[in-house]
Design an enzyme around this catalytic site. Structure first.
Site, PDB file in Angstrom:
ATOM      1  N   GLU A 198      -6.638   2.034  -3.018  1.00 41.97           N
ATOM      2  CA  GLU A 198      -5.212   2.031  -3.345  1.00 41.97           C
ATOM      3  C   GLU A 198      -4.719   0.596  -3.552  1.00 41.97           C
ATOM      4  OE1 GLU A 198      -3.231   5.090  -0.993  1.00 41.97           O
ATOM      5  OE2 GLU A 198      -1.856   3.505  -0.410  1.00 41.97           O
ATOM      6  N   HIS A 241     -11.339  12.583   1.233  1.00 42.89           N
ATOM      7  CA  HIS A 241     -11.385  11.232   1.770  1.00 42.89           C
ATOM      8  C   HIS A 241     -11.295  11.119   3.284  1.00 42.89           C
ATOM      9  CE1 HIS A 241     -10.979   6.924   1.564  1.00 42.89           C
ATOM     10  NE2 HIS A 241      -9.778   6.928   2.089  1.00 42.89           N
ATOM     11  N   GLN A 275      -7.323  14.821   3.810  1.00 38.74           N
ATOM     12  CA  GLN A 275      -6.700  14.054   2.735  1.00 38.74           C
ATOM     13  C   GLN A 275      -7.596  13.898   1.497  1.00 38.74           C
ATOM     14  OE1 GLN A 275      -5.979   9.554   3.162  1.00 38.74           O
ATOM     15  NE2 GLN A 275      -3.939  10.439   3.049  1.00 38.74           N
ATOM     16  N   LEU A 314     -14.830   5.692  -4.009  1.00 36.34           N
ATOM     17  CA  LEU A 314     -13.419   5.316  -3.903  1.00 36.34           C
ATOM     18  C   LEU A 314     -13.058   4.072  -4.698  1.00 36.34           C
ATOM     19  CD1 LEU A 314     -10.925   6.263  -2.179  1.00 36.34           C
ATOM     20  CD2 LEU A 314     -11.328   4.181  -0.889  1.00 36.34           C
ATOM     21  N   ARG A 351      -2.302  10.888   6.118  1.00 42.76           N
ATOM     22  CA  ARG A 351      -2.424   9.510   6.606  1.00 42.76           C
ATOM     23  C   ARG A 351      -1.967   8.523   5.546  1.00 42.76           C
ATOM     24  NH1 ARG A 351      -6.262   5.377   6.029  1.00 42.76           N
ATOM     25  NH2 ARG A 351      -7.851   6.657   5.045  1.00 42.76           N
ATOM     26  N   HIS A 399      -7.883  11.509  -1.589  1.00 41.41           N
ATOM     27  CA  HIS A 399      -7.416  10.217  -2.089  1.00 41.41           C
ATOM     28  C   HIS A 399      -7.281  10.339  -3.609  1.00 41.41           C
ATOM     29  CE1 HIS A 399      -7.333   5.984  -3.125  1.00 41.41           C
ATOM     30  NE2 HIS A 399      -7.302   5.652  -1.856  1.00 41.41           N
ATOM     31  N   ARG A 436      -0.412   9.462  -0.410  1.00 40.21           N
ATOM     32  CA  ARG A 436      -1.574   9.994  -1.139  1.00 40.21           C
ATOM     33  C   ARG A 436      -1.463  11.461  -1.489  1.00 40.21           C
ATOM     34  NH1 ARG A 436      -6.131   6.627   2.265  1.00 40.21           N
ATOM     35  NH2 ARG A 436      -5.607   4.662   1.243  1.00 40.21           N
ATOM     36  N   PHE A 473       0.857  -1.189   0.000  1.00 37.77           N
ATOM     37  CA  PHE A 473       0.000   0.000   0.000  1.00 37.77           C
ATOM     38  C   PHE A 473       0.889   1.234   0.000  1.00 37.77           C
ATOM     39  CE2 PHE A 473      -4.493   1.037   0.707  1.00 37.77           C
ATOM     40  CZ  PHE A 473      -5.081  -0.170   0.385  1.00 37.77           C
TER      41      PHE A 473
HETATM   42  C1  LIG Z   1     -14.617   4.479   0.899  1.00 41.51           C
HETATM   43  C2  LIG Z   1     -13.607   4.410   2.002  1.00 41.51           C
HETATM   44  C3  LIG Z   1     -12.636   3.422   1.995  1.00 41.51           C
HETATM   45  C4  LIG Z   1     -11.695   3.354   3.019  1.00 41.51           C
HETATM   46  N1  LIG Z   1     -10.755   2.362   2.995  1.00 41.51           N
HETATM   47  C5  LIG Z   1      -9.876   2.266   4.024  1.00 41.51           C
HETATM   48  C6  LIG Z   1      -8.943   1.195   4.077  1.00 41.51           C
HETATM   49  O1  LIG Z   1      -8.908   0.319   3.228  1.00 41.51           O
HETATM   50  N2  LIG Z   1      -8.085   1.153   5.116  1.00 41.51           N
HETATM   51  C7  LIG Z   1      -8.089   2.090   6.104  1.00 41.51           C
HETATM   52  O2  LIG Z   1      -7.288   1.989   7.033  1.00 41.51           O
HETATM   53  N3  LIG Z   1      -8.982   3.102   6.076  1.00 41.51           N
HETATM   54  C8  LIG Z   1      -9.872   3.210   5.072  1.00 41.51           C
HETATM   55  N4  LIG Z   1     -10.774   4.236   5.060  1.00 41.51           N
HETATM   56  C9  LIG Z   1     -10.860   5.125   6.216  1.00 41.51           C
HETATM   57  C10 LIG Z   1     -11.587   4.422   7.345  1.00 41.51           C
HETATM   58  O3  LIG Z   1     -12.493   3.493   6.821  1.00 41.51           O
HETATM   59  C11 LIG Z   1     -12.358   5.389   8.238  1.00 41.51           C
HETATM   60  O4  LIG Z   1     -11.514   6.416   8.642  1.00 41.51           O
HETATM   61  C12 LIG Z   1     -12.870   4.655   9.455  1.00 41.51           C
HETATM   62  O5  LIG Z   1     -13.622   3.542   9.087  1.00 41.51           O
HETATM   63  C13 LIG Z   1     -13.686   5.550  10.375  1.00 41.51           C
HETATM   64  O6  LIG Z   1     -14.162   4.750  11.434  1.00 41.51           O
HETATM   65  P1  LIG Z   1     -14.891   5.387  12.669  1.00 41.51           P
HETATM   66  O7  LIG Z   1     -15.224   4.291  13.617  1.00 41.51           O
HETATM   67  O8  LIG Z   1     -14.107   6.534  13.177  1.00 41.51           O
HETATM   68  O9  LIG Z   1     -16.216   5.995  12.027  1.00 41.51           O
HETATM   69  P2  LIG Z   1     -17.452   5.238  11.288  1.00 41.51           P
HETATM   70  O10 LIG Z   1     -17.185   3.849  10.988  1.00 41.51           O
HETATM   71  O11 LIG Z   1     -17.920   6.089  10.192  1.00 41.51           O
HETATM   72  O12 LIG Z   1     -18.541   5.313  12.383  1.00 41.51           O
HETATM   73  C14 LIG Z   1     -19.126   6.539  12.787  1.00 41.51           C
HETATM   74  C15 LIG Z   1     -20.308   6.198  13.634  1.00 41.51           C
HETATM   75  O13 LIG Z   1     -20.776   7.368  14.258  1.00 41.51           O
HETATM   76  C16 LIG Z   1     -22.178   7.395  14.198  1.00 41.51           C
HETATM   77  N5  LIG Z   1     -22.582   8.809  14.299  1.00 41.51           N
HETATM   78  C17 LIG Z   1     -22.129   9.867  13.595  1.00 41.51           C
HETATM   79  N6  LIG Z   1     -22.747  10.980  14.000  1.00 41.51           N
HETATM   80  C18 LIG Z   1     -23.587  10.615  14.990  1.00 41.51           C
HETATM   81  C19 LIG Z   1     -24.522  11.306  15.821  1.00 41.51           C
HETATM   82  N7  LIG Z   1     -24.718  12.617  15.704  1.00 41.51           N
HETATM   83  N8  LIG Z   1     -25.230  10.605  16.715  1.00 41.51           N
HETATM   84  C20 LIG Z   1     -25.070   9.250  16.844  1.00 41.51           C
HETATM   85  N9  LIG Z   1     -24.211   8.557  16.085  1.00 41.51           N
HETATM   86  C21 LIG Z   1     -23.484   9.234  15.187  1.00 41.51           C
HETATM   87  C22 LIG Z   1     -22.544   6.710  12.906  1.00 41.51           C
HETATM   88  O14 LIG Z   1     -23.841   6.191  12.990  1.00 41.51           O
HETATM   89  C23 LIG Z   1     -21.484   5.606  12.860  1.00 41.51           C
HETATM   90  O15 LIG Z   1     -21.933   4.479  13.549  1.00 41.51           O
HETATM   91  C24 LIG Z   1     -11.719   4.303   4.050  1.00 41.51           C
HETATM   92  C25 LIG Z   1     -12.696   5.297   4.058  1.00 41.51           C
HETATM   93  C26 LIG Z   1     -13.613   5.367   3.026  1.00 41.51           C
HETATM   94  C27 LIG Z   1     -14.618   6.489   3.047  1.00 41.51           C
END
Ligand SMILES: Cc1cc2nc3c(=O)[nH]c(=O)nc-3n(C[C@H](O)[C@H](O)[C@H](O)COP(=O)(O)OP(=O)(O)OC[C@H]3O[C@@H](n4cnc5c(N)ncnc54)[C@H](O)[C@@H]3O)c2cc1C
Length: 599
Positions: free
Chosen positions: A253, A371, A238, A250, A413, A240, A284, A118
């Site tokens: 990568e 991203h 960032q 997306l 990142r 992407h 990136r 990656f």
């Molecule tokens: C398309 C895509 C592909 C990616 N691929 C990779 C990868 O291959 N490898 C990697 O390391 N990273 C990757 N990333 C980045 C990574 O996936 C994210 O940064 C990470 O999953 C975020 O996780 P999180 O638990 O912080 O948030 P999330 O998984 O988004 O969870 C946020 C939570 O907060 C809740 N929430 C939000 N606001 C409120 C509110 N007001 N009240 C109650 N609940 C709320 C939502 O319901 C959700 O459950 C990718 C990101 C994207 C967008």
């Protein structure tokens, strides 16, 4: 209106990767609830495709120290090295923990976890890409989310699904709970807690072209900001390199990890010019900037604002030969169409569905897409939220995942480091919040605990102007994309800041159509747009002040990194009426003094 009250020792806002990992660990030592505006398995973590990094060295030599160095370098030296070291050394243990929970990683022939290269992850001796990303096809995040959710159910975590948190309750400077609206009924609920963990994800919906889910509106960060607390390093967002042209969806990568290359209108593999050693697998920020330059200089495909990402087997095999790429056993690296299909099934599927293109036969049109938020709610390594540049802890308040800034990603990142960040710091948050809760009392709940949240909703409901929320959101996204995107200059950012302030003013005169209680998405979308406007203002103000180029923050008017003056984190407070206060704090440097980044 009656208010329903609940009491849990630890309340977690968000049911994504970070929230569920926190819940799993908090629930071992405290009564725990997860409140999520989405059904947890719909969280954005489920969209993560490419992988999760750990130097387990299953296919070739690798070390947590190499991972640490790559992350420091990738962060353009803005990441805090104590936090980075902690994360990279914890990584192997966490991968095996996920494996033992049942996560179906892809396997080598011998049954070990398979890994792929990656961007920015290198063999520190040769500088060449190293296979460090563990993956489950191109659905790694989906698998993590499902695995953690099952474990939480098994451990009797309490879930409040489709409850949107609107406000944080603070009593005498300590976190004491949250206020939420139940989407199905419109009822207001107060969750009284000893500790609150914020894991609400990012805010990519601030930009026009984004890979982010519709739910990525920065609710948690905006709530914290409104409580008079600062946000850190908001200027670093960032882009992407490979989003589907115009749609932003997306393309992982991992496509380049499997040997795909970026091609311009002249058929050149242009990354050779910009990053001679790692080429298409540079970090990136480097790749996105190179793409912008190619397009600006007229080498976009047909002169348009996109380039090709080519993963056709003949192209992959041609460049693998030129690069001298080998398999772990030393044989030349060559792939077939079936192998690509097997490793990247969802990507192939997306392209067929959204573009009518089969990537095994045709190249994919791509452009950089907003991203990932490197900045966010400042925390220390224990995930305790910080209230100032001196590291003062806000008792009972924790943050982890994309919404937090610990800071392991600094100014940029590396791919696959976010999923790692979620599990490492999600776990820390769960452990420390439960420990804190065991030694703390419930603070007395103020009678007016829900008033601020209700007032916010009422002001939207009762607003009788003629502005449309969708227009305001569209104008914000456009100006952020054009002026606070991959390349930035003083004048453009000032224009953006003025525009955002104008939009905030216009927001006071909106009008929504739905006045009902049941699933009032009209109301909540408006509230989310107000969060994005607040964060857009902080992002732009932080970016305007930083007079250098570092990582994702790239200024045409200050093209060089300036360690003399800017090797420091930004902290930004919203003091009301457009008054943004900026202060700075030093970067934690343990081993690696800043050097020029060469890829
Ligand atoms: C398309 C895509 C592909 C990616 N691929 C990779 C990868 O291959 N490898 C990697 O390391 N990273 C990757 N990333 C980045 C990574 O996936 C994210 O940064 C990470 O999953 C975020 O996780 P999180 O638990 O912080 O948030 P999330 O998984 O988004 O969870 C946020 C939570 O907060 C809740 N929430 C939000 N606001 C409120 C509110 N007001 N009240 C109650 N609940 C709320 C939502 O319901 C959700 O459950 C990718 C990101 C994207 C967008």
């Amino acid at each position: 209106m009656s208010i329903k009250t609940h009491q849990f020792e630890v309340v977690i806002v968000g049911g994504g990767g970070a929230g569920l990992m926190a819940a799993l660990y908090a629930s071992k030592g405290a009564s725990t609830a997860v409140i999520s505006k989405l059904y947890p398995s719909r969280s954005h973590t489920g969209a993560a495709q490419g992988g999760i990094s750990a130097a387990i060295g299953n296919l070739e030599e690798d070390h947590p120290e190499w991972h640490t160095y790559d992350t420091v370098k990738g962060s353009d030296y803005l990441g805090d090295q104590d936090a980075i070291e902690f994360m990279c050394y914890k990584a192997p243990e966490l991968i095996y923990e996920l494996e033992h929970m049942g996560l179906p990683f892809d396997r080598t022939k011998e049954g070990r976890i398979l890994q792929r290269p990656f961007g920015g992850h290198t063999n520190n001796k040769t500088g060449k890409p190293v296979r460090r990303a563990c993956h489950a096809a191109d659905r790694t995040g989906h698998m993590i989310l499902q695995t953690l959710y099952q474990q939480c159910i098994k451990n009797n975590v309490n879930f409040f699904d489709e409850f949107q948190v609107l406000d944080l309750i603070m009593v005498n400077g300590k976190a004491a709970g949250v206020v939420a609206i139940e989407l199905a009924t419109g009822d207001i609920h107060v969750f009284h807690a000893k500790a609150v963990i914020i894991t609400t994800g990012g805010w990519g919906r601030m930009w026009e072209i984004t890979s982010n889910a519709y739910a990525y509106t920065g609710d948690g960060a905006a709530m914290v900001l409104r409580k008079g607390l600062p946000l850190q390093d908001m200027e670093f967002f960032q882009f992407h390199p490979t989003g589907i042209y115009k749609l932003g969806i997306l393309i992982t990568e991992g496509v380049r990890g499997e040997g795909g290359v970026l091609i311009n209108d002249k058929g050149e593999r242009f990354m050779e010019k910009y990053a001679p050693t790692v080429k298409d697998l540079a970090s990136r920020d480097v790749v996105s900037r190179a793409m912008y330059i190619e397009m600006k200089e007229g080498r976009g495909i047909n002169g348009q604002r996109y380039l090709y990402l080519d993963v056709r087997p003949e192209t992959v095999n041609k460049y693998a030969k030129i690069d001298g790429r080998t398999n772990p056993d030393g044989t030349p690296y060559q792939v077939t169409g079936e192998e690509i299909l097997h490793k990247l099934p969802d990507i192939i599927d997306f392209c067929k569905t959204y573009l009518g293109i089969d990537p095994i036969k045709e190249p994919m049109p791509v452009q950089p897409t907003a991203h990932y938020a490197m900045g966010g709610i400042p925390t220390n390594v224990k995930t305790e939220v910080l209230s100032d540049e001196k590291g003062t802890v806000v008792p009972g308040l924790y943050a982890a995942g994309e919404t937090a800034c610990v800071s392991v990603h600094g100014a940029n990142r590396l791919g696959t480091n976010s999923l790692l960040d979620l599990v490492v710091f999600g776990k820390e948050a769960g452990i420390h919040a439960a420990e804190y809760a065991r030694g703390a009392e419930f603070a007395p709940l103020p009678d007016d605990a829900a008033d601020f949240a209700r007032a916010q909703l009422d002001s939207i409901r009762n607003s009788k102007g003629n502005e449309r929320v969708a227009d305001i959101a569209a104008e914000m996204k456009q100006v952020m994309m054009d002026k606070v995107g991959v390349f930035r200059v003083e004048e453009g950012m000032q224009e953006a800041l003025d525009k955002i302030r104008e939009l905030k003013e216009r927001f006071k005169h909106i009008h929504i159509d739905d006045t009902g209680k049941v699933f009032n998405t009209d109301l909540l979308t408006a509230w989310e747009v107000s969060n994005l406007l607040d964060l857009a203002e902080i992002t732009t103000a932080s970016a305007l002040a930083r007079k250098e180029s570092r990582g994702a923050h790239s200024r045409d008017d200050y093209p060089k990194r300036d360690d003399q003056n800017w090797l420091k984190h930004t902290l930004a407070w919203a003091r009301g009426d457009g008054d943004i206060e900026l202060r700075y704090k030093p970067v934690v440097i343990t081993k690696y003094e800043p050097k020029e980044r060469v890829y």
